[in-house]
Design a protein around this motif. Structure first.
Motif, PDB file in Angstrom:
ATOM      1  N   TYR A 372       1.123  -1.220  -0.051  1.00  0.00           N
ATOM      2  CA  TYR A 372      -0.103   0.182  -0.055  1.00  0.00           C
ATOM      3  C   TYR A 372       0.864   1.318  -0.104  1.00  0.00           C
ATOM      4  N   GLY A 373       0.183   2.393  -0.094  1.00  0.00           N
ATOM      5  CA  GLY A 373       1.130   3.634  -0.050  1.00  0.00           C
ATOM      6  C   GLY A 373       0.870   4.449  -1.423  1.00  0.00           C
ATOM      7  N   THR A 374       1.296   5.498  -1.027  1.00  0.00           N
ATOM      8  CA  THR A 374       1.063   6.564  -2.455  1.00  0.00           C
ATOM      9  C   THR A 374       2.572   7.219  -2.957  1.00  0.00           C
ATOM     10  N   SER A 375       3.331   7.285  -2.080  1.00  0.00           N
ATOM     11  CA  SER A 375       5.035   7.614  -2.211  1.00  0.00           C
ATOM     12  C   SER A 375       5.777   7.390  -1.189  1.00  0.00           C
ATOM     13  N   GLY A 376       6.998   7.744  -1.519  1.00  0.00           N
ATOM     14  CA  GLY A 376       8.251   7.297  -0.432  1.00  0.00           C
ATOM     15  C   GLY A 376       9.381   7.218  -1.015  1.00  0.00           C
ATOM     16  N   SER A 377      10.418   6.914  -0.219  1.00  0.00           N
ATOM     17  CA  SER A 377      11.754   6.843  -0.525  1.00  0.00           C
ATOM     18  C   SER A 377      12.658   5.883   0.082  1.00  0.00           C
ATOM     19  N   LEU A 378      13.463   5.329  -0.573  1.00  0.00           N
ATOM     20  CA  LEU A 378      14.333   4.523   0.236  1.00  0.00           C
ATOM     21  C   LEU A 378      16.031   5.133   0.461  1.00  0.00           C
ATOM     22  N   TYR A 379      16.771   4.929   1.532  1.00  0.00           N
ATOM     23  CA  TYR A 379      17.713   5.446   1.620  1.00  0.00           C
ATOM     24  C   TYR A 379      18.973   4.520   1.937  1.00  0.00           C
ATOM     25  N   ALA A 380      20.146   4.739   1.245  1.00  0.00           N
ATOM     26  CA  ALA A 380      21.380   4.018   1.701  1.00  0.00           C
ATOM     27  C   ALA A 380      21.792   5.190   2.845  1.00  0.00           C
ATOM     28  N   ILE A 381      21.926   4.805   3.970  1.00  0.00           N
ATOM     29  CA  ILE A 381      22.344   6.010   5.097  1.00  0.00           C
ATOM     30  C   ILE A 381      23.931   5.774   5.478  1.00  0.00           C
ATOM     31  N   SER A 382      24.236   4.581   5.748  1.00  0.00           N
ATOM     32  CA  SER A 382      25.644   4.534   5.802  1.00  0.00           C
ATOM     33  C   SER A 382      26.410   2.812   5.433  1.00  0.00           C
ATOM     34  N   PRO A 383      27.594   3.039   4.976  1.00  0.00           N
ATOM     35  CA  PRO A 383      28.739   3.922   5.143  1.00  0.00           C
ATOM     36  C   PRO A 383      28.603   5.223   4.046  1.00  0.00           C
ATOM     37  N   ALA A 384      27.808   5.012   2.932  1.00  0.00           N
ATOM     38  CA  ALA A 384      27.781   5.953   1.957  1.00  0.00           C
ATOM     39  C   ALA A 384      26.241   6.240   1.903  1.00  0.00           C
ATOM     40  N   PHE A 385      25.937   7.643   1.438  1.00  0.00           N
ATOM     41  CA  PHE A 385      24.540   7.999   1.440  1.00  0.00           C
ATOM     42  C   PHE A 385      24.058   8.054   0.156  1.00  0.00           C
ATOM     43  N   ASP A 386      22.856   7.526   0.139  1.00  0.00           N
ATOM     44  CA  ASP A 386      21.994   7.844  -1.419  1.00  0.00           C
ATOM     45  C   ASP A 386      20.648   7.871  -1.249  1.00  0.00           C
ATOM     46  N   HIS A 387      20.033   8.461  -2.115  1.00  0.00           N
ATOM     47  CA  HIS A 387      18.458   8.786  -2.079  1.00  0.00           C
ATOM     48  C   HIS A 387      17.771   7.944  -3.353  1.00  0.00           C
ATOM     49  N   LEU A 388      16.951   7.146  -3.095  1.00  0.00           N
ATOM     50  CA  LEU A 388      16.299   6.571  -4.081  1.00  0.00           C
ATOM     51  C   LEU A 388      14.678   6.677  -4.121  1.00  0.00           C
TER      52      LEU A 388
END
Length: 531
Positions: A372-388
């Protein structure tokens, strides 16, 4: 000063400058600030080594400690000391006519503000930030690989490169500006650990995998063009740090606060950043995530970033496995009723490597047998950062959270929590005990953008042991109050259901104890049902 009376003739140039300032919503603030900054006799702002405008943008902080694994170099404080003059050089410089009067007039003041804080593409704002940074570096006596064509040209280009150590100072400068924008007083604080951002930029811009411990001393060059691409994709709000800093400082002068007295005070309290580092959502990680958000969620997560006490840090904490207990049931008892944006952070270890991932949902959790859901994001937090972020794919499988349901299920659904992918092939799946985490390749997922969630992630699914789980609410005070009322009602209903009205049982024959005793003694006895 700054506001023309009805009898004065307003030039076309002034009308255009005021119109652009009005579009930013700051014209009233600028009028008050200009009145306080300008010389009463000349009606202009004097531009000298001790001019009020330069003092307005002076950033002087007291670094109590540095909790980051990457330490600042000696010229970092010199960089901050030259931030104010660098802002003046690029936005509030004198024209030839003004040089004769040795003062900045109202029109040039408006143009300078609009050049820095007006509406423009993010790439232009990033150019402004890099120009200020490069100039401050040179003024501090250090060297830089940045090449600025012209300091006062609005469309001047910037070329060259940054070293990893330069990028670290740029990020810390932006952090300091963000802190100053939200704390007018110079409270002591430590620099955050932003090594995940440095590692992310270097890995992205150089197409290599780097070790955090060895990255600072590297002479690897990060081209400005590739740095632009990384900022626009990963941390698009980074240039806003300069915009917010400039606006907040002028707003301070508009309200006639003496920024020098407030910044020189030594008894303004202290908050060690080390207290916040006990959580998965450290100030550095919270700031990293905030650079991807453009809504009220950003303000909420920045409360964790720039809190003046550890109690403020914990205000948005909904669930922590080491505090409330591991498992989906314990998780549910804490998040149920919170119908707003939620950030989930998971720390895990696999093959002797620890890493953290995150997921941001724009709605509360539900007990459902489907995504379910309408929107969202995944994150690589550490050791390296990324926004998906959410992709433009066909699937909308943002969140999955399913508890055990009573009764028989012919085809039981997976019990646990998941983000992206599909049932049986989830992008991120955590079991009901919060003990095992499974992360799959982005090829299985058409909901979120492609990318690795931890270094060296391969195509095969990765099984990891869960170390800690944290849930942070980013919906604001009204959402928290609504959850409190919901939980209070549920607690009341639970207490009412547990109560037994003994008055309904007038004698032993009618009591539930007698009925249970009879069933145990002769469970096969035929009993007539009374109707």
């Amino acid at each position: 000063m700054g506001a023309s009376s009805s009898t004065e003739q307003v030039s076309v140039e002034q009308r255009e400058a005021e119109s652009l300032a009005t579009s930013t919503g700051a014209l009233t603030v600028l009028q008050k600030a200009y009145s306080n900054l300008a010389d009463p006799l000349t009606k202009t702002i004097p531009i000298t080594t001790t001019c009020p405008l330069q003092e307005c943008f002076k950033l002087s902080i007291d670094l109590q400690s540095c909790e980051a694994s990457l330490k600042p170099e000696n010229n970092f404080l010199g960089l901050l000391n030259n931030l104010g003059p660098s802002v003046l050089d690029h936005f509030f410089f004198l024209s030839e006519k003004e040089k004769e009067r040795d003062g900045l007039d109202w029109i040039s003041f408006l143009k300078g503000y609009t050049k820095c804080c007006g509406r423009m593409p993010t790439s232009n704002s990033l150019n402004n930030l890099l120009k200020v940074f490069g100039t401050a570096i040179v003024k501090s006596g250090a060297t830089t690989g940045l090449q600025i064509e012209s300091a006062d040209a609005a469309d001047s280009k910037i070329n060259g490169y940054l070293l990893p150590a330069d990028l670290l100072m740029l990020l810390w400068m932006c952090w300091a500006m963000s802190w100053s924008s939200r704390n007018q007083q110079a409270i002591k604080f430590g620099l955050p650990d932003v090594s995940n951002l440095v590692l992310s930029a270097v890995s992205s811009c150089t197409d290599g995998i780097w070790d955090v411990d060895n990255i600072l001393g590297s002479d690897t060059q990060i081209p400005v063009g590739k740095l632009h691409a990384w900022v626009l994709k990963t941390v698009p709000n980074l240039p806003e740090c300069l915009v917010e800093f400039t606006h907040s400082r002028l707003s301070t002068y508009a309200s006639q606060q003496d920024i020098l007295e407030s910044s020189s005070s030594s008894n303004l309290g202290s908050h060690s950043i080390a207290e916040s580092n006990n959580y998965l959502l450290t100030p550095g990680r919270a700031w990293s995530i905030s650079l991807t958000l453009r809504s009220t969620m950003r303000d909420e997560i920045l409360k964790t970033c720039f809190a003046s006490s550890i109690d403020e840090v914990k205000e948005n904490l909904i669930y922590r496995s080491s505090l409330h207990g591991k498992g989906l049931n314990r998780f549910w008892s804490n998040v149920e009723g919170y119908n707003g944006p939620i950030l989930v952070l998971i720390s895990a270890t696999s093959e002797d490597h620890s890493w953290s991932v995150g997921a941001l949902t724009h709605q509360g959790f539900e007990n459902k047998e489907a995504f379910y859901g309408t929107s969202g994001s995944l994150y690589a937090i550490s050791p390296a950062f990324d926004h998906l972020a959410s992709s433009a794919g066909k699937e909308k499988n943002f969140v999955y959270s399913h508890l055990h349901t009573p009764g028989y299920e012919a085809k039981p659904k997976p019990v646990g929590m998941a983000f992206g992918g599909s049932l049986g092939n989830e992008r991120v799946f955590m079991d009901e005990d919060f003990s095992r985490l499974t992360v799959r390749h982005h090829a299985y997922d058409k909901t979120y953008q492609s990318g690795s969630l931890f270094p060296n992630q391969g195509y095969l699914p990765t099984e990891a042991q869960v170390l800690e789980v944290e849930v942070w609410g980013l919906g604001g005070e009204k959402i928290k109050e609504a959850q409190y009322l919901f939980q209070k009602r549920e607690q009341l209903f639970t207490e009412q259901r547990r109560k037994i009205d003994l008055k309904t049982f007038s004698n032993w024959e009618d009591s539930p104890e007698k009925m249970m005793m009879d069933m145990v003694s002769n469970p096969n006895a035929v009993r007539r049902e009374e109707r």
